[in-house]
Design a protein around this motif. Sequence first.
Motif, PDB file in Angstrom:
ATOM      1  N   ASN A 198       0.808  -1.228   0.000  1.00  0.00           N
ATOM      2  CA  ASN A 198       0.000   0.000   0.000  1.00  0.00           C
ATOM      3  C   ASN A 198       0.837   1.271   0.000  1.00  0.00           C
ATOM      4  N   ASP A 199       2.160   1.126  -0.202  1.00  0.00           N
ATOM      5  CA  ASP A 199       3.051   2.271  -0.269  1.00  0.00           C
ATOM      6  C   ASP A 199       2.993   3.114   1.001  1.00  0.00           C
ATOM      7  N   LYS A 200       2.998   2.438   2.139  1.00  0.00           N
ATOM      8  CA  LYS A 200       2.986   3.111   3.443  1.00  0.00           C
ATOM      9  C   LYS A 200       4.337   2.850   4.111  1.00  0.00           C
ATOM     10  N   PHE A 201       5.270   3.767   3.849  1.00  0.00           N
ATOM     11  CA  PHE A 201       6.645   3.589   4.292  1.00  0.00           C
ATOM     12  C   PHE A 201       6.750   3.427   5.804  1.00  0.00           C
ATOM     13  N   ASP A 202       6.085   4.271   6.574  1.00  0.00           N
ATOM     14  CA  ASP A 202       6.196   4.201   8.031  1.00  0.00           C
ATOM     15  C   ASP A 202       5.733   2.855   8.573  1.00  0.00           C
ATOM     16  N   GLN A 203       4.659   2.327   8.009  1.00  0.00           N
ATOM     17  CA  GLN A 203       4.134   1.023   8.424  1.00  0.00           C
ATOM     18  C   GLN A 203       5.164  -0.071   8.098  1.00  0.00           C
ATOM     19  N   PHE A 204       5.718  -0.022   6.899  1.00  0.00           N
ATOM     20  CA  PHE A 204       6.720  -0.996   6.471  1.00  0.00           C
ATOM     21  C   PHE A 204       7.990  -0.862   7.312  1.00  0.00           C
ATOM     22  N   TRP A 205       8.494   0.360   7.458  1.00  0.00           N
ATOM     23  CA  TRP A 205       9.783   0.590   8.108  1.00  0.00           C
ATOM     24  C   TRP A 205       9.753   0.273   9.602  1.00  0.00           C
ATOM     25  N   ALA A 206       8.608   0.397  10.236  1.00  0.00           N
ATOM     26  CA  ALA A 206       8.517   0.084  11.669  1.00  0.00           C
ATOM     27  C   ALA A 206       8.972  -1.349  11.942  1.00  0.00           C
ATOM     28  N   VAL A 207       8.723  -2.254  11.017  1.00  0.00           N
ATOM     29  CA  VAL A 207       9.141  -3.652  11.180  1.00  0.00           C
ATOM     30  C   VAL A 207      10.474  -3.908  10.472  1.00  0.00           C
ATOM     31  N   ASN A 208      10.633  -3.378   9.269  1.00  0.00           N
ATOM     32  CA  ASN A 208      11.829  -3.653   8.465  1.00  0.00           C
ATOM     33  C   ASN A 208      13.101  -3.096   9.114  1.00  0.00           C
ATOM     34  N   ARG A 209      12.978  -2.057   9.902  1.00  0.00           N
ATOM     35  CA  ARG A 209      14.154  -1.459  10.570  1.00  0.00           C
ATOM     36  C   ARG A 209      14.943  -2.520  11.333  1.00  0.00           C
ATOM     37  N   LYS A 210      14.224  -3.427  12.010  1.00  0.00           N
ATOM     38  CA  LYS A 210      14.890  -4.482  12.793  1.00  0.00           C
ATOM     39  C   LYS A 210      15.743  -5.385  11.893  1.00  0.00           C
ATOM     40  N   LEU A 211      15.285  -5.597  10.674  1.00  0.00           N
ATOM     41  CA  LEU A 211      15.995  -6.466   9.740  1.00  0.00           C
ATOM     42  C   LEU A 211      17.204  -5.782   9.112  1.00  0.00           C
ATOM     43  N   MET A 212      17.209  -4.456   9.100  1.00  0.00           N
ATOM     44  CA  MET A 212      18.256  -3.702   8.421  1.00  0.00           C
ATOM     45  C   MET A 212      19.384  -3.248   9.345  1.00  0.00           C
ATOM     46  N   GLU A 213      19.245  -3.444  10.622  1.00  0.00           N
ATOM     47  CA  GLU A 213      20.262  -2.997  11.572  1.00  0.00           C
ATOM     48  C   GLU A 213      21.036  -4.189  12.114  1.00  0.00           C
TER      49      GLU A 213
END
Length: 142
Positions: free
Chosen positions: A40-55
């Motif tokens: 749905n192109d909702k970056f904040d929703q996606f990034w809230a979870v994906n951040r854990k995978l990227m750090e």
Amino acid sequence: MVESYFMACLKEADVLKHRGQIAGSMQKKDHNQLWLGLQNDKFDQFWAVNRKLMEVTNDQEYFKYIPFRCYFEDGYRQKLIKPVTDNGCKKKLKDLVNEMFPEQTNIQIKTHGLIPPLDTPLQWLSEHLSYPDNFLHLCVVA
């Protein structure tokens, strides 16, 4: 089908980076949030979870391996590449190129339509230029 493939890629990247610890501890609602945020192109929703995978995690200074794919006209290659040398020096994009293509000297790499400098650290590239599936997708121009 696309969602299943996306989640499989995400889990593969997590195994390479964190030994599967992050994706393995995620709940179904986290998976849904990732997929729906992306869909749905909702970056904040996606990034809230994906951040854990990227750090990097608390017990890591670097990822275990860099999840990447090098694309050619006829397919792609990937290989286990660590972000640091055995003596702890940061590997750069040129090190990846040398490990992947030791016989070739005139190769350019593109990602996101850009040609990153060959002295860019692999860890930085993975943290900042990975696609939503957490892989670096690199186009090889020989």
